[in-house]
Design a protein around this motif. Structure first.
Motif, PDB file in Angstrom:
ATOM      1  N   ARG A   2       0.634  -1.232   0.069  1.00 54.55           N
ATOM      2  CA  ARG A   2      -0.038   0.201   0.112  1.00 54.55           C
ATOM      3  C   ARG A   2       0.733   1.408  -0.195  1.00 54.55           C
ATOM      4  NH1 ARG A   2      -3.218   4.285  -1.253  1.00 54.55           N
ATOM      5  NH2 ARG A   2      -4.950   5.222   0.002  1.00 54.55           N
ATOM      6  N   THR A   3       2.190   1.435   0.518  1.00 53.90           N
ATOM      7  CA  THR A   3       2.854   2.395   1.017  1.00 53.90           C
ATOM      8  C   THR A   3       3.564   2.283  -0.466  1.00 53.90           C
ATOM      9  OG1 THR A   3       3.224   2.368   3.425  1.00 53.90           O
ATOM     10  CG2 THR A   3       4.777   3.030   1.734  1.00 53.90           C
ATOM     11  N   ARG A   4       3.865   1.227  -1.254  1.00 53.32           N
ATOM     12  CA  ARG A   4       4.829   1.631  -2.617  1.00 53.32           C
ATOM     13  C   ARG A   4       3.738   2.061  -3.440  1.00 53.32           C
ATOM     14  NH1 ARG A   4       6.903  -3.777  -3.664  1.00 53.32           N
ATOM     15  NH2 ARG A   4       7.462  -2.574  -5.683  1.00 53.32           N
ATOM     16  N   GLN A   5       1.640   1.981  -4.051  1.00 52.60           N
ATOM     17  CA  GLN A   5       1.767   2.333  -4.702  1.00 52.60           C
ATOM     18  C   GLN A   5       1.078   3.683  -3.644  1.00 52.60           C
ATOM     19  OE1 GLN A   5      -2.298   0.146  -3.749  1.00 52.60           O
ATOM     20  NE2 GLN A   5      -3.436   1.766  -5.412  1.00 52.60           N
ATOM     21  N   SER A   6       1.151   4.212  -2.571  1.00 51.04           N
ATOM     22  CA  SER A   6       1.128   5.191  -2.607  1.00 51.04           C
ATOM     23  C   SER A   6       2.111   6.459  -2.795  1.00 51.04           C
ATOM     24  CB  SER A   6       0.766   5.551  -0.757  1.00 51.04           C
ATOM     25  OG  SER A   6      -0.855   5.198  -0.530  1.00 51.04           O
ATOM     26  N   ARG A   7       3.355   6.046  -3.069  1.00 48.54           N
ATOM     27  CA  ARG A   7       4.677   6.489  -2.791  1.00 48.54           C
ATOM     28  C   ARG A   7       4.622   6.693  -4.665  1.00 48.54           C
ATOM     29  NH1 ARG A   7      10.180   4.070  -3.737  1.00 48.54           N
ATOM     30  NH2 ARG A   7      11.499   5.904  -3.645  1.00 48.54           N
TER      31      ARG A   7
END
Length: 77
Positions: A2-7
Motif C-alpha cells: 500500500r505504501t509503495r502504491q501511494s508513493r
C-alpha cells in the motif's frame, strides 16, 4: 504494498502525470485534512477560513448588489 502504491501515485502527481483530486491520493489528503480539522476543533485553535481581503471583497460586492436592487425598486415606485 500500500505504501509503495501511494508513493508511486505521489510521484506520478508530482511529475504532472496524475491528478491529486482523483484516486487514492486525493482520498488520503481528504482524510488527513479531516483529521487535522477535528484536532483543531477539539483543541480550540481554529484558524479563520476566510482572509480579511476576501471578506472585504465579498462585503463590497454584496453592498453594490444591494445598491443596484434599491435603485431598481426606486425606479418602480
Amino acid at each position: 504494498m500500500r505504501t509503495r502504491q501511494s508513493r508511486a501515485e505521489a510521484f506520478s502527481v508530482a511529475q504532472g502525470q496524475g491528478d491529486v483530486e482523483n484516486g487514492e491520493i486525493g482520498q488520503i489528503f481528504e482524510r488527513w485534512e479531516t483529521r487535522v480539522a477535528e484536532s483543531e476543533v477539539a483543541s480550540g485553535c481554529l484558524i479563520a477560513s476566510l482572509d480579511s481581503f476576501d471578506e472585504e471583497f465579498l462585503d463590497a460586492e454584496e453592498a453594490a448588489s444591494l445598491k443596484l436592487e434599491l435603485a431598481a425598486l426606486k425606479e418602480e415606485a
